[in-house]
Design a protein around this motif. Structure first.
Motif, PDB file in Angstrom:
ATOM      1  N   ASP A 693      81.127  46.683  40.689  1.00 34.83           N
ATOM      2  CA  ASP A 693      82.315  46.495  39.632  1.00 34.83           C
ATOM      3  C   ASP A 693      83.580  46.224  40.744  1.00 34.83           C
ATOM      4  O   ASP A 693      84.618  45.753  39.995  1.00 34.83           O
ATOM      5  N   GLY A 694      83.648  46.912  41.622  1.00 35.35           N
ATOM      6  CA  GLY A 694      84.766  46.403  42.624  1.00 35.35           C
ATOM      7  C   GLY A 694      85.126  45.160  43.279  1.00 35.35           C
ATOM      8  O   GLY A 694      86.012  44.750  43.912  1.00 35.35           O
ATOM      9  N   LEU A 695      84.147  44.358  42.934  1.00 33.84           N
ATOM     10  CA  LEU A 695      84.370  42.927  43.438  1.00 33.84           C
ATOM     11  C   LEU A 695      85.211  42.020  42.955  1.00 33.84           C
ATOM     12  O   LEU A 695      85.737  42.658  41.689  1.00 33.84           O
ATOM     13  N   PRO A 696      85.876  41.241  43.516  1.00 29.64           N
ATOM     14  CA  PRO A 696      86.815  40.185  42.861  1.00 29.64           C
ATOM     15  C   PRO A 696      86.047  39.673  41.710  1.00 29.64           C
ATOM     16  O   PRO A 696      85.095  39.311  41.882  1.00 29.64           O
ATOM     17  N   PRO A 697      86.915  39.516  40.723  1.00 24.91           N
ATOM     18  CA  PRO A 697      86.164  39.158  39.301  1.00 24.91           C
ATOM     19  C   PRO A 697      85.452  37.781  39.662  1.00 24.91           C
ATOM     20  O   PRO A 697      84.494  37.682  38.906  1.00 24.91           O
ATOM     21  N   GLY A 698      85.960  36.818  39.992  1.00 24.51           N
ATOM     22  CA  GLY A 698      85.518  35.573  40.131  1.00 24.51           C
ATOM     23  C   GLY A 698      83.939  35.700  40.927  1.00 24.51           C
ATOM     24  O   GLY A 698      83.060  35.005  40.612  1.00 24.51           O
ATOM     25  N   LEU A 699      84.155  36.495  42.037  1.00 22.05           N
ATOM     26  CA  LEU A 699      82.776  36.569  42.679  1.00 22.05           C
ATOM     27  C   LEU A 699      81.786  37.232  41.987  1.00 22.05           C
ATOM     28  O   LEU A 699      80.571  37.104  42.026  1.00 22.05           O
ATOM     29  N   LEU A 700      82.276  38.455  41.321  1.00 21.40           N
ATOM     30  CA  LEU A 700      81.450  38.915  40.419  1.00 21.40           C
ATOM     31  C   LEU A 700      80.739  38.527  39.080  1.00 21.40           C
ATOM     32  O   LEU A 700      79.694  38.544  39.348  1.00 21.40           O
ATOM     33  N   ALA A 701      81.308  37.599  38.655  1.00 20.54           N
ATOM     34  CA  ALA A 701      81.059  36.629  37.448  1.00 20.54           C
ATOM     35  C   ALA A 701      79.890  35.655  38.220  1.00 20.54           C
ATOM     36  O   ALA A 701      78.943  35.545  37.747  1.00 20.54           O
ATOM     37  N   LEU A 702      80.154  35.222  39.398  1.00 16.60           N
ATOM     38  CA  LEU A 702      79.186  34.502  39.921  1.00 16.60           C
ATOM     39  C   LEU A 702      77.852  34.938  40.313  1.00 16.60           C
ATOM     40  O   LEU A 702      76.786  34.552  39.973  1.00 16.60           O
ATOM     41  N   GLN A 703      77.903  36.172  40.995  1.00 13.55           N
ATOM     42  CA  GLN A 703      76.774  37.036  41.233  1.00 13.55           C
ATOM     43  C   GLN A 703      75.994  37.357  40.116  1.00 13.55           C
ATOM     44  O   GLN A 703      74.960  37.355  39.823  1.00 13.55           O
ATOM     45  N   ARG A 704      76.548  37.729  38.741  1.00 18.52           N
ATOM     46  CA  ARG A 704      75.946  38.110  37.696  1.00 18.52           C
ATOM     47  C   ARG A 704      75.282  36.925  37.100  1.00 18.52           C
ATOM     48  O   ARG A 704      74.052  36.919  36.487  1.00 18.52           O
ATOM     49  N   ALA A 705      75.848  35.644  37.217  1.00 23.10           N
ATOM     50  CA  ALA A 705      75.024  34.330  36.668  1.00 23.10           C
ATOM     51  C   ALA A 705      73.886  34.259  37.710  1.00 23.10           C
ATOM     52  O   ALA A 705      72.874  33.739  37.000  1.00 23.10           O
ATOM     53  N   ARG A 706      74.238  34.433  38.970  1.00 21.70           N
ATOM     54  CA  ARG A 706      72.959  34.311  39.937  1.00 21.70           C
ATOM     55  C   ARG A 706      71.875  35.181  39.396  1.00 21.70           C
ATOM     56  O   ARG A 706      70.718  34.928  39.505  1.00 21.70           O
ATOM     57  N   THR A 707      72.131  36.399  39.209  1.00 19.50           N
ATOM     58  CA  THR A 707      71.172  37.586  38.981  1.00 19.50           C
ATOM     59  C   THR A 707      70.423  37.217  37.576  1.00 19.50           C
ATOM     60  O   THR A 707      69.163  37.066  37.323  1.00 19.50           O
ATOM     61  N   ALA A 708      71.314  36.530  36.549  1.00 19.19           N
ATOM     62  CA  ALA A 708      70.462  36.297  35.420  1.00 19.19           C
ATOM     63  C   ALA A 708      69.515  35.113  35.341  1.00 19.19           C
ATOM     64  O   ALA A 708      68.578  35.127  34.939  1.00 19.19           O
ATOM     65  N   ARG A 709      70.021  34.110  36.299  1.00 20.39           N
ATOM     66  CA  ARG A 709      68.910  33.161  36.861  1.00 20.39           C
ATOM     67  C   ARG A 709      67.850  33.486  37.202  1.00 20.39           C
ATOM     68  O   ARG A 709      66.765  33.106  36.876  1.00 20.39           O
ATOM     69  N   MET A 710      67.776  34.429  38.336  1.00 16.64           N
ATOM     70  CA  MET A 710      66.840  35.068  38.798  1.00 16.64           C
ATOM     71  C   MET A 710      65.898  35.757  37.745  1.00 16.64           C
ATOM     72  O   MET A 710      64.489  35.646  37.909  1.00 16.64           O
ATOM     73  N   ALA A 711      66.396  36.298  36.957  1.00 16.57           N
ATOM     74  CA  ALA A 711      65.676  37.145  35.983  1.00 16.57           C
ATOM     75  C   ALA A 711      64.935  36.138  34.859  1.00 16.57           C
ATOM     76  O   ALA A 711      63.895  36.454  34.222  1.00 16.57           O
ATOM     77  N   ALA A 712      65.493  34.815  34.763  1.00 20.12           N
ATOM     78  CA  ALA A 712      64.869  33.919  33.803  1.00 20.12           C
ATOM     79  C   ALA A 712      64.237  32.985  34.446  1.00 20.12           C
ATOM     80  O   ALA A 712      63.354  32.162  33.608  1.00 20.12           O
ATOM     81  N   ALA A 713      63.960  32.683  35.472  1.00 19.90           N
ATOM     82  CA  ALA A 713      63.128  31.672  36.315  1.00 19.90           C
ATOM     83  C   ALA A 713      62.342  32.320  37.469  1.00 19.90           C
ATOM     84  O   ALA A 713      62.524  33.396  38.147  1.00 19.90           O
ATOM     85  N   GLN A 714      61.214  31.380  37.630  1.00 18.72           N
ATOM     86  CA  GLN A 714      60.336  31.654  38.885  1.00 18.72           C
ATOM     87  C   GLN A 714      61.135  31.312  40.038  1.00 18.72           C
ATOM     88  O   GLN A 714      61.902  30.306  40.005  1.00 18.72           O
TER      89      GLN A 714
END
Length: 734
Positions: A693-714
């Motif tokens: 949660d302490g990450l810069p907001p923009g970087l945190l949003a990017l890593q959340r998107a990447r995490t979601a993509r990993m969860a949704a795809a092989q």
């Protein structure tokens, strides 16, 4: 290609060199002349150097041929105040004679009759009208002491004084002089404090124990022979050696017709000692740790047989260390000793042949060395500059000191002062002249280039006018690109005056920060700034200083945005370190100090990625790692034109933030997320994400998107964990 240098410039440099060299030569020769005209100054400094050498390396004395019988505080406490009855002194002489002393030498004068003998006491009673009859066999103390003198190898001491009071007694041995008359070179003393005639007549030898300390009170040299109205007079140490050997005349060798006339040496019996021109022996003090030191009270009251091994065959000097008798002298090795020890040192040095000598060739060699050193140094200063010249001068002065030390270790007294002072004067005058003349030339360069070159470049050109050329140098530098985000859209609705004010209001504080952190401002590109560190002048820890500047720029922007009447400004900063070509780039008509090379291009591309990663500052790993600042690795990126990916780090804050526990926890969580991302581990990434949660907001949003993509795809078959900005999806791997 080089910029053309006018013919007028070349002779200017030549004139600077010649004038600086001439100034150095004149100053060096002037100092040498002054020291020759006032030799006392150099001699005083020379003695201090030799004193230092003596403290560093006292003479080694193994088994000195001397012993001292000391009238010390303990003896006075046991036998009473001085003077003692002459009968006690006579007993001392008799016992020393019986113990086999080679010579018994008195550093004491018995100038008045004995006032403590029985005969003297009876005389006082009779003068008061009383009648006293002494028992038979009671002898006068002075008569008994004279008998003891006559029976032993006794050397009586006298005091020679400058005052013309009292005549020195007749010497016991003659002098044989080879060469000129030495009287004009020797210490001349006209008066004397002598012993009673009966004692002088009875003694086997007579010598003076006048030490003649230096003006500062330190005993460095002792006379071996004095000049008096009656003729030559031996020192106590010399007469002690003569009596101990049963030798005849003392032999003096005196130089004549030489560059440095004077006494050269004195021979007493089988021993010869070199001297200074004034007949003095330069003492190399040892402290005589192996010399027997006996209390006079033990000799008079104790068992003399216990002292036999300390007395037999030695020259025994009788003196005093009692403070109240005031016969203490200062030595170069920092100690205060009884005066009798100076005579003991002299005897030991003459016998062992280990005294110090000031050779006759030394002054000429020293002056020659000083002249050559001054001339060579004066020629070197303009060629190498003040800095290297200081090293050369220091090395030459140290060399002179080393030669003096090497000579000292071999018993030679050499003077490093005259060469060192000549070197110092040459350096100061030559370097000062070079600085003044060069500064005049620098001012000319500044006037020429300051209108269109950066100040640091102007100063470099002023330091070295020949650097005004197009060819550059390869230098490792840290490059910074700073861009004002969204400036194009912001500028569309502003009039030119307001736009200029806004831009200048942004660029000025950013430039101040960069300059304060040692940066060279390369150029302004609209709303962007390019700067670099470590050129043209070296900058220590240039990576850290660049990162600190980026942090300070972010804080300054926050302050600028507070209370502003325009929309908040935001920036992106890219940092990279690498070897670039830096130099004066441009044409013969106009050029600027700049940097080119692949690291510059990479820095620019890193800055462009700050918007994508949602952070203010990104730096390549080589720039960010190990600087002690708060940095987080964010990704591996394939940069255009490079085959190998670039590891990017976000610069979050300064060293204080880096030391906090919260940031260290954040760093660990970021490492865990990156590990999961590169392994396509959605569960691991999700777990780490919960702690970011302490990450810069923009970087945190990017890593959340990447995490979601990993969860949704092989996991893709060509997955490498490296981001390629050319991919369609911002979260896609290369």
């Amino acid at each position: 290609m080089r910029h053309p240098v006018s013919r007028r410039q070349q002779p200017i440099h030549g004139r600077v060199r010649r004038k600086a060299a001439a100034s150095g030569v004149v100053a060096g020769f002037l100092v040498i002349g002054l020291l020759l005209a006032a030799p006392g100054v150099a001699e005083r400094a020379q003695t201090l150097v030799v004193d230092a050498f003596q403290r560093m390396a006292p003479r080694v004395s193994v088994d000195p041929p001397v012993a001292i019988v000391d009238i010390d505080e303990g003896a006075i406490a046991r036998l009473g105040q001085w003077p003692w009855p002459r009968s006690d002194i006579a007993l001392m002489v008799e016992r020393l004679t019986d113990l086999g002393a080679a010579a018994i030498v008195f550093d004491i004068v018995f100038a008045e009759p004995d006032r403590l003998s029985a005969e003297a006491a009876a005389r006082i009673v009779r003068q008061a009208g009383g009648a006293v009859e002494l028992p038979g066999g009671v002898r006068d103390g002075d008569a008994r002491l004279a008998e003891a003198f006559a029976a032993g190898p006794v050397v009586a001491g006298v005091i020679l004084t400058p005052e013309a009071r009292g005549q020195p007694p007749a010497v016991k041995a003659g002098f044989a002089v080879r060469g000129a008359d030495p009287a004009g070179f020797l210490p001349r003393l006209g008066g004397a404090v002598t012993n009673l005639d009966a004692l002088s007549d009875a003694a086997a030898g007579i010598g003076s124990f006048s030490l003649l300390p230096e003006p500062d009170g330190v005993v460095r040299r002792v006379p071996l022979v004095y000049a008096t109205e009656a003729g030559l007079f031996p020192a106590l140490s010399v007469e002690a050696l003569r009596v101990a050997q049963g030798a005849g005349a003392l032999q003096l060798r005196v130089s004549e017709g030489e560059a440095r006339p004077g006494v050269e040496a004195l021979r007493v019996g089988q021993f010869e000692s070199a001297t200074g021109p004034d007949g003095r022996l330069w003492l190399h003090w040892s402290g005589l740790p192996g010399m027997p030191r006996l209390s006079a009270a033990d000799l008079i009251l104790g068992d003399p047989g216990a002292m036999a091994s300390d007395i037999a065959g030695r020259i025994v000097l009788v003196g005093t260390s009692a403070a109240g008798l005031r016969d203490l002298v200062a030595t170069p090795i920092g100690t205060v000793v009884p005066g009798v020890e100076a005579h003991a040192e002299a005897i030991d040095q003459i016998v062992s042949g280990t005294s110090l000598v000031r050779p006759g060739w030394a002054p000429g060699a020293e002056i020659t060395g000083a002249v050559l050193a001054a001339a060579v140094l004066a020629a070197v200063i303009p060629l190498v500059g003040a800095g290297w010249a200081a090293l050369v001068s220091g090395g030459a002065a140290v060399g002179a000191l080393w030669l003096a030390w090497t000579g000292f270790e071999r018993g030679l007294v050499l003077d490093p002062v005259v060469p060192s002072l000549a070197i110092l004067a040459t350096f100061l005058a030559g370097a000062t002249a070079l600085a003044l003349l060069t500064e005049r030339e620098r001012q000319s360069v500044r006037r020429t280039f300051s209108l269109y070159l950066a100040p640091t470049v102007v100063e470099k050109l002023a330091d070295d006018p020949s650097a005004a050329r197009l060819d550059g140098e390869a230098r490792e530098i840290t490059i910074l690109f700073c861009d004002l985000r969204g400036f194009s859209g912001l500028s569309e609705g502003m009039d030119p005056v307001a736009l200029t004010a806004l831009l200048n209001g942004f660029l000025t504080p950013m430039t101040d920060i960069l300059m304060a952190h040692g940066a060279t401002i390369d150029k302004f590109i609209g709303d962007a700034i390019m700067a670099f560190w470590n050129a043209p002048l070296p900058v220590e820890e240039h990576r850290r200083r660049a990162a600190e500047a980026a942090v300070a720029m972010g804080r300054a922007l926050d302050a600028l945005n507070r209370g502003a009447d325009h929309p908040p400004l935001s920036i992106g900063i890219g940092l990279n370190t690498g070897t670039c070509c830096v130099g004066n780039l441009g044409s013969a008509q106009r050029f600027a100090y700049s940097a080119i090379g692949d690291p510059v291009n990479v820095a620019s591309r890193i800055e462009a990625l700050t918007r994508f990663y949602g952070v203010e500052t990104l730096a390549a790993a080589d720039t960010a790692r190990g600087q002690g600042l708060a940095t987080l690795e964010v990704d591996l990126v394939r940069v255009k034109g490079r085959e190998q990916p670039v590891e990017l780090h976000a610069v979050i804050g300064d060293a204080d933030l880096a030391r906090t526990s919260s940031f260290q926890v954040l760093g660990t969580a970021q490492e865990d997320w990156l590990r999961a991302w590169r392994a396509w581990d959605a569960a691991g990434a999700q777990s780490a994400l919960a702690r970011l949660d302490g990450l810069p907001p923009g970087l945190l949003a990017l890593q959340r998107a990447r995490t979601a993509r990993m969860a949704a795809a092989q996991r893709p078959g060509d997955w490498s964990g490296v981001y390629d900005p050319g991919e369609k999806s911002p979260t896609a791997p290369a």
